[in-house]
Design a protein around this motif. Structure first.
Motif, PDB file in Angstrom:
ATOM      1  N   PHE A   6      20.885 -33.700 -49.744  1.00  0.00           N
ATOM      2  CA  PHE A   6      21.086 -34.471 -48.531  1.00  0.00           C
ATOM      3  C   PHE A   6      20.403 -35.825 -48.681  1.00  0.00           C
ATOM      4  N   LYS A   7      21.036 -36.874 -48.162  1.00  0.00           N
ATOM      5  CA  LYS A   7      20.436 -38.195 -48.174  1.00  0.00           C
ATOM      6  C   LYS A   7      20.791 -38.857 -46.852  1.00  0.00           C
ATOM      7  N   ARG A   8      19.770 -39.184 -46.033  1.00  0.00           N
ATOM      8  CA  ARG A   8      20.068 -39.666 -44.700  1.00  0.00           C
ATOM      9  C   ARG A   8      18.821 -40.288 -44.063  1.00  0.00           C
ATOM     10  N   TYR A   9      19.034 -40.908 -42.894  1.00  0.00           N
ATOM     11  CA  TYR A   9      17.943 -41.366 -42.045  1.00  0.00           C
ATOM     12  C   TYR A   9      17.688 -40.296 -40.989  1.00  0.00           C
ATOM     13  N   GLU A  10      16.453 -40.245 -40.508  1.00  0.00           N
ATOM     14  CA  GLU A  10      16.119 -39.316 -39.441  1.00  0.00           C
ATOM     15  C   GLU A  10      15.324 -40.052 -38.362  1.00  0.00           C
ATOM     16  N   LYS A  11      15.748 -39.901 -37.110  1.00  0.00           N
ATOM     17  CA  LYS A  11      15.028 -40.445 -35.972  1.00  0.00           C
ATOM     18  C   LYS A  11      14.589 -39.273 -35.090  1.00  0.00           C
ATOM     19  N   LYS A  12      13.394 -39.388 -34.514  1.00  0.00           N
ATOM     20  CA  LYS A  12      12.849 -38.264 -33.757  1.00  0.00           C
ATOM     21  C   LYS A  12      12.497 -38.672 -32.332  1.00  0.00           C
ATOM     22  N   PHE A  13      12.682 -37.699 -31.431  1.00  0.00           N
ATOM     23  CA  PHE A  13      12.442 -37.918 -30.006  1.00  0.00           C
ATOM     24  C   PHE A  13      11.792 -36.653 -29.438  1.00  0.00           C
ATOM     25  N   LEU A  14      10.786 -36.828 -28.579  1.00  0.00           N
ATOM     26  CA  LEU A  14      10.199 -35.694 -27.862  1.00  0.00           C
ATOM     27  C   LEU A  14      10.737 -35.690 -26.437  1.00  0.00           C
ATOM     28  N   GLU A  18      13.582 -31.885 -18.246  1.00  0.00           N
ATOM     29  CA  GLU A  18      14.557 -32.641 -17.457  1.00  0.00           C
ATOM     30  C   GLU A  18      15.453 -33.474 -18.364  1.00  0.00           C
ATOM     31  N   HIS A  19      14.852 -34.191 -19.300  1.00  0.00           N
ATOM     32  CA  HIS A  19      15.651 -34.976 -20.233  1.00  0.00           C
ATOM     33  C   HIS A  19      16.590 -34.096 -21.050  1.00  0.00           C
ATOM     34  N   TYR A  20      16.065 -32.970 -21.492  1.00  0.00           N
ATOM     35  CA  TYR A  20      16.871 -32.046 -22.303  1.00  0.00           C
ATOM     36  C   TYR A  20      18.078 -31.545 -21.508  1.00  0.00           C
ATOM     37  N   ASP A 169      14.559 -28.716 -31.742  1.00  0.00           N
ATOM     38  CA  ASP A 169      13.635 -27.657 -32.157  1.00  0.00           C
ATOM     39  C   ASP A 169      12.652 -27.373 -31.034  1.00  0.00           C
ATOM     40  N   SER A 170      12.398 -26.101 -30.810  1.00  0.00           N
ATOM     41  CA  SER A 170      11.431 -25.680 -29.796  1.00  0.00           C
ATOM     42  C   SER A 170      10.664 -24.471 -30.322  1.00  0.00           C
ATOM     43  N   LYS A 171       9.617 -24.103 -29.604  1.00  0.00           N
ATOM     44  CA  LYS A 171       8.758 -22.978 -30.009  1.00  0.00           C
ATOM     45  C   LYS A 171       8.313 -23.158 -31.466  1.00  0.00           C
ATOM     46  N   ILE A 172       7.701 -24.298 -31.745  1.00  0.00           N
ATOM     47  CA  ILE A 172       7.242 -24.600 -33.098  1.00  0.00           C
ATOM     48  C   ILE A 172       5.907 -23.897 -33.329  1.00  0.00           C
ATOM     49  N   ILE A 173       5.960 -22.819 -34.081  1.00  0.00           N
ATOM     50  CA  ILE A 173       4.810 -21.930 -34.285  1.00  0.00           C
ATOM     51  C   ILE A 173       4.187 -22.206 -35.652  1.00  0.00           C
ATOM     52  N   THR A 174       2.860 -22.376 -35.686  1.00  0.00           N
ATOM     53  CA  THR A 174       2.180 -22.648 -36.953  1.00  0.00           C
ATOM     54  C   THR A 174       0.985 -21.703 -37.130  1.00  0.00           C
ATOM     55  N   ARG A 175       0.631 -21.499 -38.397  1.00  0.00           N
ATOM     56  CA  ARG A 175      -0.584 -20.749 -38.712  1.00  0.00           C
ATOM     57  C   ARG A 175      -1.031 -21.112 -40.126  1.00  0.00           C
ATOM     58  N   ILE A 190       2.696 -25.721 -31.263  1.00  0.00           N
ATOM     59  CA  ILE A 190       2.161 -27.081 -31.259  1.00  0.00           C
ATOM     60  C   ILE A 190       2.881 -27.993 -30.267  1.00  0.00           C
ATOM     61  N   LEU A 191       3.921 -27.490 -29.600  1.00  0.00           N
ATOM     62  CA  LEU A 191       4.572 -28.242 -28.538  1.00  0.00           C
ATOM     63  C   LEU A 191       4.092 -27.751 -27.184  1.00  0.00           C
ATOM     64  N   GLU A 192       4.209 -28.616 -26.182  1.00  0.00           N
ATOM     65  CA  GLU A 192       3.902 -28.201 -24.827  1.00  0.00           C
ATOM     66  C   GLU A 192       5.024 -27.310 -24.293  1.00  0.00           C
ATOM     67  N   GLU A 193       4.767 -26.630 -23.217  1.00  0.00           N
ATOM     68  CA  GLU A 193       5.782 -25.760 -22.616  1.00  0.00           C
ATOM     69  C   GLU A 193       6.988 -26.595 -22.176  1.00  0.00           C
ATOM     70  N   ASP A 194       8.187 -26.074 -22.438  1.00  0.00           N
ATOM     71  CA  ASP A 194       9.440 -26.762 -22.084  1.00  0.00           C
ATOM     72  C   ASP A 194       9.535 -28.146 -22.741  1.00  0.00           C
ATOM     73  N   GLN A 195       9.072 -28.242 -23.965  1.00  0.00           N
ATOM     74  CA  GLN A 195       9.187 -29.486 -24.719  1.00  0.00           C
ATOM     75  C   GLN A 195      10.058 -29.251 -25.942  1.00  0.00           C
ATOM     76  N   TYR A 196      10.841 -30.274 -26.309  1.00  0.00           N
ATOM     77  CA  TYR A 196      11.791 -30.146 -27.413  1.00  0.00           C
ATOM     78  C   TYR A 196      11.640 -31.340 -28.358  1.00  0.00           C
ATOM     79  N   LEU A 197      11.759 -31.063 -29.640  1.00  0.00           N
ATOM     80  CA  LEU A 197      11.791 -32.124 -30.639  1.00  0.00           C
ATOM     81  C   LEU A 197      13.244 -32.343 -31.035  1.00  0.00           C
ATOM     82  N   MET A 198      13.783 -33.507 -30.687  1.00  0.00           N
ATOM     83  CA  MET A 198      15.151 -33.850 -31.064  1.00  0.00           C
ATOM     84  C   MET A 198      15.109 -34.699 -32.331  1.00  0.00           C
TER      85      MET A 198
END
Length: 251
Positions: A6-14, A18-20, A169-175, A190-198
């Motif tokens: 894959f070769k591409r650009y990536e832009k991210k939004f939190l 409500e926005h979701y 992406d949601s429910k981002i679980i780390t350990r 690592i995300l707040e409740e009802d938060q999404y990474l677009m």
């Protein structure tokens, strides 16, 4: 074995809830759900990220260099057998352009390669090339399993431009313990409740209709790395712990 590149650009939004909720219906006018997301379902992604004992890979990455790369082992199901298929991925970012090379191996092949340097055998030239690239990476970076990151994902692709993709992406679980894919998905969110990474994945410019929607809904891009944010949180917690130990020692 199989390979994808894959070769591409990536832009991210939190996004908040409500926005979701406002954005999804608008997207469906121009985009279709991914094949794994029919009927509104999400799918899961599980990763083990590899780094040095001193966290050199992620420390270099969060410094926003011109060039960076990282190695991860990925699965779309929790493996239960050594013959289960997993993805070994080498992700590079050069001046904002993301290039991802990956090969499909069995879990056993991947672990033997990563832990003991035993190269998987492939008669395919391109597969062999990627394996050689990963072997070279391992030879110059003494990496070990460092962090687990798992999450759920909803994905879409453009009706007219199938190379234009959006993921939520949601429910981002780390350990940082029990670092095997077989152990399952548990840890700290690592995300707040009802938060999404677009994440917007594009080969060129974003479609005009999409930029108009973002403007109308007042959604703005940000910088967010799953591994980077996990590491900064881990470093902060570690520093707080060390500070408390020092205070107790002085007292």
């Amino acid at each position: 074995m199989a390979i994808k590149s894959f070769k591409r650009y990536e832009k991210k939004f939190l996004l908040g809830k409500e926005h979701y909720n406002n954005l999804i219906p608008r997207l469906l006018e121009y985009m279709n759900p991914d094949a794994h997301c029919k009927s509104g379902k999400n799918y899961s992604i599980y990763n083990i990220y590899y780094d040095t004992d001193n966290n050199d890979v992620i420390r270099h990455s969060i410094a926003k260099p011109y060039y960076k790369e990282k190695l991860r082992l990925r699965s779309y199901n929790i493996p239960s057998n050594p013959t289960d298929k997993v993805f070994l991925e080498l992700k590079k970012k050069i001046n904002g352009i993301v290039n991802k090379r990956r090969v499909v191996l069995t879990l056993e092949e991947a672990y033997k390669f990563l832990e003991f340097g035993k190269k998987p055998i492939s008669d395919d030239y391109v597969n062999s090339q990627v394996i050689n690239e990963i072997e070279y990476y391992l030879s110059k970076k003494p990496v070990v399993p460092k962090v687990y990151i798992g999450y759920t994902r909803k994905a879409f692709f453009g009706k007219e431009d199938k190379d234009f993709r959006l993921t939520f992406d949601s429910k981002i679980i780390t350990r940082r313990g029990n670092l095997s894919l077989e152990a399952g998905c548990f840890g700290e969110n690592i995300l707040e409740e009802d938060q999404y990474l677009m994440e917007v994945k594009i080969l060129g410019a974003m479609p005009l209709w999409f930029t108009n929607i973002l403007s109308e809904l007042e959604i703005y891009n940000t910088h967010f790395s799953k591994y980077g944010n996990e590491y900064m949180r881990y470093s902060s917690d570690k520093q707080k712990y060390n500070d408390m130990r020092e205070i107790k020692r002085i007292c």
